[in-house]
Design a protein around this motif. Structure first.
Motif, PDB file in Angstrom:
ATOM      1  N   PRO A  48       0.549  -1.611   0.056  1.00 30.60           N
ATOM      2  CA  PRO A  48      -0.364  -0.240  -0.210  1.00 30.60           C
ATOM      3  C   PRO A  48       0.263   1.296  -0.127  1.00 30.60           C
ATOM      4  O   PRO A  48       0.405   2.145  -0.538  1.00 30.60           O
ATOM      5  CB  PRO A  48      -1.204  -0.007   1.574  1.00 30.60           C
ATOM      6  CG  PRO A  48      -0.472  -1.674   1.389  1.00 30.60           C
ATOM      7  CD  PRO A  48       0.583  -1.909   0.810  1.00 30.60           C
ATOM      8  N   TYR A  49       2.157   1.546   0.686  1.00 34.61           N
ATOM      9  CA  TYR A  49       2.537   2.502   1.136  1.00 34.61           C
ATOM     10  C   TYR A  49       3.510   2.961  -0.979  1.00 34.61           C
ATOM     11  O   TYR A  49       3.448   4.249  -1.157  1.00 34.61           O
ATOM     12  CB  TYR A  49       3.998   2.226   1.684  1.00 34.61           C
ATOM     13  CG  TYR A  49       5.323   3.676   1.308  1.00 34.61           C
ATOM     14  CD1 TYR A  49       4.952   4.686   1.757  1.00 34.61           C
ATOM     15  CD2 TYR A  49       6.254   2.837   1.546  1.00 34.61           C
ATOM     16  CE1 TYR A  49       5.633   5.514   2.208  1.00 34.61           C
ATOM     17  CE2 TYR A  49       6.609   3.904   0.985  1.00 34.61           C
ATOM     18  CZ  TYR A  49       6.660   5.615   1.650  1.00 34.61           C
ATOM     19  OH  TYR A  49       7.774   6.661   1.252  1.00 34.61           O
ATOM     20  N   LEU A  50       4.102   2.137  -1.453  1.00 35.04           N
ATOM     21  CA  LEU A  50       4.330   2.472  -2.632  1.00 35.04           C
ATOM     22  C   LEU A  50       2.988   2.511  -3.161  1.00 35.04           C
ATOM     23  O   LEU A  50       3.440   3.269  -4.242  1.00 35.04           O
ATOM     24  CB  LEU A  50       5.399   1.008  -3.318  1.00 35.04           C
ATOM     25  CG  LEU A  50       5.949   0.434  -2.510  1.00 35.04           C
ATOM     26  CD1 LEU A  50       6.644  -1.089  -3.326  1.00 35.04           C
ATOM     27  CD2 LEU A  50       7.415   1.836  -2.613  1.00 35.04           C
ATOM     28  N   LEU A  51       2.317   1.827  -3.387  1.00 38.47           N
ATOM     29  CA  LEU A  51       1.337   2.307  -4.885  1.00 38.47           C
ATOM     30  C   LEU A  51       0.854   3.396  -3.744  1.00 38.47           C
ATOM     31  O   LEU A  51      -0.056   3.781  -5.277  1.00 38.47           O
ATOM     32  CB  LEU A  51      -0.204   1.232  -4.651  1.00 38.47           C
ATOM     33  CG  LEU A  51      -0.310  -0.271  -4.435  1.00 38.47           C
ATOM     34  CD1 LEU A  51      -1.529  -1.110  -4.320  1.00 38.47           C
ATOM     35  CD2 LEU A  51       0.284  -0.208  -6.305  1.00 38.47           C
ATOM     36  N   LEU A  75      18.607   7.681  -6.202  1.00 36.99           N
ATOM     37  CA  LEU A  75      17.625   8.542  -4.842  1.00 36.99           C
ATOM     38  C   LEU A  75      16.703   7.157  -3.663  1.00 36.99           C
ATOM     39  O   LEU A  75      16.097   6.848  -4.717  1.00 36.99           O
ATOM     40  CB  LEU A  75      16.930   9.613  -5.069  1.00 36.99           C
ATOM     41  CG  LEU A  75      16.282  10.693  -3.910  1.00 36.99           C
ATOM     42  CD1 LEU A  75      15.848  11.761  -4.469  1.00 36.99           C
ATOM     43  CD2 LEU A  75      15.425  10.124  -2.953  1.00 36.99           C
ATOM     44  N   LEU A  76      16.811   6.931  -3.000  1.00 36.68           N
ATOM     45  CA  LEU A  76      15.952   5.846  -2.314  1.00 36.68           C
ATOM     46  C   LEU A  76      15.944   6.226  -1.449  1.00 36.68           C
ATOM     47  O   LEU A  76      16.092   7.139  -0.399  1.00 36.68           O
ATOM     48  CB  LEU A  76      17.349   4.859  -1.851  1.00 36.68           C
ATOM     49  CG  LEU A  76      16.717   3.885  -0.664  1.00 36.68           C
ATOM     50  CD1 LEU A  76      15.810   2.768  -1.662  1.00 36.68           C
ATOM     51  CD2 LEU A  76      17.599   2.971  -0.010  1.00 36.68           C
ATOM     52  N   SER A  77      14.598   6.245  -1.036  1.00 33.99           N
ATOM     53  CA  SER A  77      13.578   6.863  -0.018  1.00 33.99           C
ATOM     54  C   SER A  77      12.858   6.343   0.247  1.00 33.99           C
ATOM     55  O   SER A  77      11.583   4.568  -0.392  1.00 33.99           O
ATOM     56  CB  SER A  77      11.732   7.406  -0.970  1.00 33.99           C
ATOM     57  OG  SER A  77      11.052   8.590   0.240  1.00 33.99           O
ATOM     58  N   ILE A  78      13.175   5.611   1.545  1.00 33.12           N
ATOM     59  CA  ILE A  78      12.506   4.246   2.483  1.00 33.12           C
ATOM     60  C   ILE A  78      11.094   5.493   3.632  1.00 33.12           C
ATOM     61  O   ILE A  78      11.292   5.896   3.635  1.00 33.12           O
ATOM     62  CB  ILE A  78      13.655   3.773   3.404  1.00 33.12           C
ATOM     63  CG1 ILE A  78      14.352   3.280   2.669  1.00 33.12           C
ATOM     64  CG2 ILE A  78      12.663   2.356   4.133  1.00 33.12           C
ATOM     65  CD1 ILE A  78      15.366   2.492   3.041  1.00 33.12           C
ATOM     66  N   GLY A  79       9.746   4.515   3.382  1.00 36.92           N
ATOM     67  CA  GLY A  79       9.165   4.958   4.640  1.00 36.92           C
ATOM     68  C   GLY A  79       7.838   3.752   4.493  1.00 36.92           C
ATOM     69  O   GLY A  79       8.207   2.364   4.325  1.00 36.92           O
ATOM     70  N   ARG A  96      10.029  -0.078   3.707  1.00 38.80           N
ATOM     71  CA  ARG A  96      10.298  -0.657   5.007  1.00 38.80           C
ATOM     72  C   ARG A  96       9.605  -1.767   5.942  1.00 38.80           C
ATOM     73  O   ARG A  96      10.548  -2.363   6.473  1.00 38.80           O
ATOM     74  CB  ARG A  96      11.035   0.779   6.239  1.00 38.80           C
ATOM     75  CG  ARG A  96       9.793   0.908   7.265  1.00 38.80           C
ATOM     76  CD  ARG A  96       9.973   0.563   8.411  1.00 38.80           C
ATOM     77  NE  ARG A  96       8.486   1.572   9.890  1.00 38.80           N
ATOM     78  CZ  ARG A  96       8.548   0.404  10.246  1.00 38.80           C
ATOM     79  NH1 ARG A  96       9.404  -0.562  11.371  1.00 38.80           N
ATOM     80  NH2 ARG A  96       7.637   0.850  11.718  1.00 38.80           N
ATOM     81  N   GLU A  97       8.352  -2.085   5.849  1.00 40.36           N
ATOM     82  CA  GLU A  97       7.873  -3.330   6.786  1.00 40.36           C
ATOM     83  C   GLU A  97       7.669  -4.158   4.843  1.00 40.36           C
ATOM     84  O   GLU A  97       7.989  -5.665   5.908  1.00 40.36           O
ATOM     85  CB  GLU A  97       6.817  -2.815   6.831  1.00 40.36           C
ATOM     86  CG  GLU A  97       6.462  -1.571   7.443  1.00 40.36           C
ATOM     87  CD  GLU A  97       5.091  -1.160   7.498  1.00 40.36           C
ATOM     88  OE1 GLU A  97       4.541   0.215   8.771  1.00 40.36           O
ATOM     89  OE2 GLU A  97       4.239  -1.495   7.055  1.00 40.36           O
ATOM     90  N   PRO A 154      10.231   9.446   6.601  1.00 40.66           N
ATOM     91  CA  PRO A 154      10.844   8.996   5.409  1.00 40.66           C
ATOM     92  C   PRO A 154      12.617   9.771   5.817  1.00 40.66           C
ATOM     93  O   PRO A 154      13.332   9.925   6.199  1.00 40.66           O
ATOM     94  CB  PRO A 154      10.146   9.471   4.472  1.00 40.66           C
ATOM     95  CG  PRO A 154      10.193  11.463   5.065  1.00 40.66           C
ATOM     96  CD  PRO A 154       9.279  11.248   6.125  1.00 40.66           C
ATOM     97  N   LEU A 155      13.125   7.747   5.401  1.00 37.10           N
ATOM     98  CA  LEU A 155      14.645   8.159   5.081  1.00 37.10           C
ATOM     99  C   LEU A 155      14.407   8.126   3.850  1.00 37.10           C
ATOM    100  O   LEU A 155      14.617   8.034   2.588  1.00 37.10           O
ATOM    101  CB  LEU A 155      15.477   6.161   5.295  1.00 37.10           C
ATOM    102  CG  LEU A 155      16.879   6.506   5.591  1.00 37.10           C
ATOM    103  CD1 LEU A 155      16.986   7.087   6.453  1.00 37.10           C
ATOM    104  CD2 LEU A 155      17.501   4.947   5.574  1.00 37.10           C
TER     105      LEU A 155
END
Length: 689
Positions: free
Chosen positions: A12-15, A43-47, A82-83, A107-108
Motif C-alpha cells: 500500500p505504501y508503494l501504491l 535517490l532511495l526513499s524508504i517509508g 520498510r515493512e 521517511p529515510l
C-alpha cells in the motif's frame, strides 16, 4: 496521467506513490541496472504507509511536478516499503547515522552511488521550502547531483570507510566466556534508573511502551519471588507502567488497542497510528500481567485489545493486517477525538455525568480544541461523588462507550495497510495464544490457529517462508524475524492447543534458521538468508528495537525446542549465539531484553511439564497449572490419541491406563510419571521457575 512502475506492486505504501510524477522504481535489478547504465546516483526513499511525515514529504515534493522533474533528470528514484524490506531499512538507517551523526527515522532519504549502492549522503524528511534549519529539497537535489559528478574520489574514499564501519558494528564473540547473571542484574538496575515513578514507562516524552522492558521487570520479580526479599520494585515498575498506559490516551478507550507512542510523558496524547506488532507485544504483556497479579484491569485490556484485532485487523482468510493510519480526512487523530457537544448529544444526562468525569470531558480540551479520551478519575471516586455504587457507574460508562463507538465507526476511517507480514502475524499468534490461556478464551486460540494455517497455506513454499502477502500474492524471501518469531509463536500455541503438525512446522523453521541464517564462524544469526540478494552489508544485530531481536528470539526457540526434543544441535547453537552477543550484553544489557530472556533460560534451565492422557483430563490439569505466572515453564497437554511424536518427546510422555499422567522436566532430567494433580503441584513447587 500514466502511472509509474509502482502500480504493479502490492505494498500500500508503494501504491500511494504510483500516481506521482516521479519516475519511481521499486528496489530491484531494473532500477539498479538503470542507475549503473546512466551513471546517475540513486535517490532511495524508504517509508511506510502510516508514516505521517512520509505523507507530508509526498504531498510537498513527490506530488510536485517541478520537484519530480529535478528528481527524474538527475537520479534513478527508488521507493521502498520498510515493512516489506526491513533488510534494506536496517542497512541504510545505520549508514545514515554513521554518515550524518544524526538520528534515523522515516521517511529515510538516501543518495547512493550506482553500481555499489553505497550511500554518500542522506537524511530523513526534507521540506519543500527551507525551514527547521534544513534546506529546500529541490536545492538539496541540485547540490547532491553536482557533488556526485564532481567529487568521485572523495565519495569512493567515504564509501570505503563506511564499508569498514559497517563491518565493525558487531564485536568479536566472547568465545569461552563464562555466561553469568551479571547482565540480568545490570539491566534491572538500568531500568530503575530510567523509570518514571509518576507515570510509569522507561523514558520521557516521546514515550514508547517498551513491552520488552515490562516483561523483563515481571521476569525479574518472578525470579526473586522465592527469595526472602522478593524484588517488589520490579513488579511495581511493570504494574505502574501497564496501569498508566491503560488509563492513558495511548490506549483506545472506546475500541481497544494501543497507538504507537505518546507525545507526552503522561501517555495522554498519542501518535495515533496503530501497529499490529505493538498490539501483539502488549497483548502478551497484559495477559501475562493478569496472571502475575490477578488484576482484572489487565485482563480487561488484554481482552479488549484482542477483540479490536479480531474485529478491525483480521482478513477474511485469517491473517492479520499491518496497521491503521494516524490520519483521516487529512488530519491526524480526527477519527478518535470528540467535541463536548457530540458526547453530550450521544449520552443520557446520567451517562454523561459519569462518562465525562471518567474520561476528562469536563476538563479543558486536550487535543487541538477537542477531547481525546483518557481515564482521569477512578470509578470509585465517581461513584462516591454521584452517590452511586461502583458497579452502576461501571455500567453507565460501559454503555456510554458502546454509544460513542457505534457513532465513531460511522466516521471516515483511517487508511488500513492490508498487507499481511509473516513476522508481525507471528507476534500476534503468540499474543493470542498466551491470552487464550490467561483469559480462558478458546476463540482466541481459534484465531491463532487459523492464522498459522493461513501462513502455511500462502507463505510457506518449498520449505521456505515468504515475507509478505496481499491481494492473493505472496512474495519476497523471508528474514530472520519471520522464522524466529513464527517458531516462537508455534511453541506458544502448542501450549494452548496441541497439534503435532505445528511442532513439525516449528522444527522445519528451526532447521532453516540453522542452514540459512546461522553465522557458523562467529555464532548468532544474520538477518538475511545465505541465498538472499547480495547487499552492501549482511547485518547481524542482537539489540531490540520496535521489534524483539531476531537473534534473541531465535536463541529462546533453540533452547526451548532443544530441551523439548533432546536436540543438542539446537542447544549448542543457542549457546553460540549467547557467546556472540555476550560483549553487547555486558556493555548495554538494557538494549537486549530478548537476548536477556534467552540468557536467563540458559542459566536456569527451562522447566517443561508434559501431560498425557484423556483429552478432558489433560486440559483440566494444564488449565489449573497454567493459571500461575511462570515465565520459565512450558506446559504441553498432549491428548492420549496423539500419534507421530518425535522419539525424544514420546519417551518423555508415555501413558497407560485411564486419566492423565505428567512428567516434570528440568533441563534434560525428568521426574517419574505423576498420576495426580496434587503430586504435580508438589513437584513443580520443588523446582520453582
Amino acid at each position: 496521467m500514466q502511472r509509474n512502475r509502482l502500480a504493479a506492486e502490492t505494498s500500500p505504501y508503494l501504491l500511494q506513490h504510483a500516481d506521482n510524477p516521479v519516475d519511481w522504481y521499486p528496489w530491484g535489478a531494473e532500477a539498479l541496472a538503470a542507475a549503473k547504465r546512466e551513471n546517475k546516483p540513486i535517490l532511495l526513499s524508504i517509508g511506510y504507509s502510516t508514516c505521517h511525515w512520509c505523507h507530508v514529504m509526498a504531498h510537498e515534493s513527490f506530488e510536485d511536478p517541478a520537484t519530480a522533474a529535478l528528481m527524474n533528470a538527475a537520479f534513478v528514484n527508488i521507493k521502498v516499503d520498510r515493512e516489506e524490506r526491513p533488510d534494506l531499512d536496517k542497512i541504510y538507517q545505520v549508514a545514515q547515522q554513521l554518515i550524518t551523526h544524526g538520528s534515523g527515522g522515516w521517511p529515510l532519504t538516501m543518495f547512493l552511488t550506482p553500481g555499489t549502492q553505497a550511500p554518500f549522503f542522506g537524511g530523513t524528511y526534507f521540506p519543500k521550502e527551507p525551514r527547521y534549519g534544513m534546506p529546500a529539497f529541490s536545492d538539496l537535489l541540485r547540490r547532491v547531483a553536482e557533488y556526485f559528478h564532481g567529487h568521485g574520489a572523495e565519495i569512493a574514499q567515504q564509501n570505503a570507510q563506511l564499508t569498514l564501519a559497517l563491518a565493525s558494528l558487531e564485536p568479536p564473540p566472547a568465545d569461552g566466556a563464562t555466561l553469568d547473571a551479571a547482565p540480568l542484574h545490570e539491566a534491572r538496575a538500568a531500568l530503575e534508573r530510567s523509570f518514571d515513578a509518576q507515570f510509569g514507562g522507561f523514558s520521557q516524552a516521546p514515550k514508547f511502551p517498551h513491552p520488552g522492558s515490562i516483561e523483563r521487570c515481571l521476569r525479574h520479580w518472578y525470579g526473586t519471588s522465592a527469595a526472602p526479599s522478593p524484588d517488589l520494585k520490579a513488579l511495581y515498575m511493570a504494574s505502574l507502567t501497564l496501569t498508566r498506559m491503560a488509563e492513558g490516551g495511548i490506549y483506545d478507550q472506546l475500541g481497544g488497542g494501543f497507538s504507537r507512542y505518546s507525545v507526552d510523558k503522561e501517555w495522554m496524547i498519542p501518535h495515533f497510528e496503530k501497529m499490529l506488532y505493538d498490539n501483539a507485544l502488549l497483548l502478551s504483556e497484559y495477559a501475562r500481567a493478569s496472571l502475575a497479579t490477578g488484576e482484572e484491569a489487565y485482563a480487561r485490556v488484554a481482552g479488549e485489545t484482542a477483540d479490536w484485532v479480531l474485529r478491525d485487523m483480521r482478513s477474511q482468510q485469517g491473517g492479520f493486517y499491518s496497521s491503521l493510519d494516524a490520519d483521516s480526512e487529512g488530519q491526524e487523530g480526527k477519527f478518535y477525538v470528540w467535541t463536548r457537544t457530540e458526547v453530550q448529544a450521544l449520552l443520557t444526562p446520567q451517562q454523561y455525568a459519569a462518562f465525562s468525569r471518567r474520561f476528562g470531558i469536563h476538563l479543558s480540551a486536550n487535543f487541538e480544541g477537542e477531547w481525546h479520551l483518557h481515564a482521569c478519575e477512578s470509578v470509585d471516586a465517581i461513584a462516591a461523588g454521584m452517590g452511586e455504587s461502583s458497579p452502576s457507574i461501571n455500567a453507565l460508562i460501559a454503555s456510554g462507550r458502546v454509544n460513542l463507538l457505534r457513532v465513531r465507526d460511522l466516521r471516515v476511517w483511517p487508511a488500513r495497510d492490508e498487507k499481511i507480514l509473516t513476522a508481525w502475524n507471528a507476534l500476534m499468534i503468540k499474543g493470542l495464544a498466551i491470552s487464550a490461556r490467561a483469559l480462558r478464551r478458546p476463540d482466541l486460540a481459534d484465531a491463532a490457529t487459523t492464522a498459522v494455517d493461513f501462513i502455511r497455506r500462502h507463505l510457506w513454499r518449498d520449505g521456505r517462508l515468504l515475507a509478505t502477502y496481499k491481494d492473493g500474492r505472496a512474495h519476497l524471501p523471508a528474514y530472520l524475524d519471520d522464522y524466529a518469531f513464527l517458531a516462537d509463536a508455534l511453541l506458544e500455541l502448542l501450549q494452548t492447543r496441541w497439534r503435532s503438525a505445528d511442532l513439525e512446522f516449528a522444527v522445519s523453521l528451526t532447521e532453516v534458521l540453522l542452514s540459512q541464517f546461522e553465522d557458523t564462524q562467529a555464532g548468532g544469526f544474520f538477518f538475511t538468508a545465505a541465498d538472499h540478494e547480495q547487499l552492501i552489508h549482511r547485518s547481524k544485530t542482537f539489540s531490540d528495537d520496535s521489534l524483539p531481536s531476531g537473534n534473541g528470539v531465535a536463541t529462546v526457540v533453540l533452547s526451548r525446542l532443544g530441551l523439548l526434543l533432546g536436540e543438542l544441535r539446537y542447544l549448542n547453537a543457542a549457546e553460540r549465539t549467547l557467546q556472540a552477543g555476550w560483549p553487547m550484553l555486558q556493555q548495554y544489557p538494557q538494549a537486549h531484553m530478548s537476548l536477556l530472556n534467552a540468557l536467563e533460560d540458559f542459566l536456569t534451565s527451562t522447566q517443561i511439564l508434559i501431560i498425557r492422557g484423556d483429552t478432558a483430563e489433560v486440559e483440566r490439569w494444564s488449565t489449573a497449572i497454567g493459571a500461575l505466572y511462570a515465565p520459565g515453564r512450558m506446559i504441553f497437554a498432549i491428548p492420549r490419541d496423539t500419534h507421530e511424536l518425535p522419539p525424544a518427546l514420546a519417551a518423555k510422555s508415555s501413558v497407560s491406563g485411564a486419566g492423565a499422567v505428567a512428567y516434570v522436566c528440568t533441563g534434560m532430567t525428568c521426574s517419574a510419571p505423576l498420576d495426580d494433580l496434587a503430586s504435580v503441584a508438589r513437584e513443580l513447587a520443588l523446582r520453582i521457575r
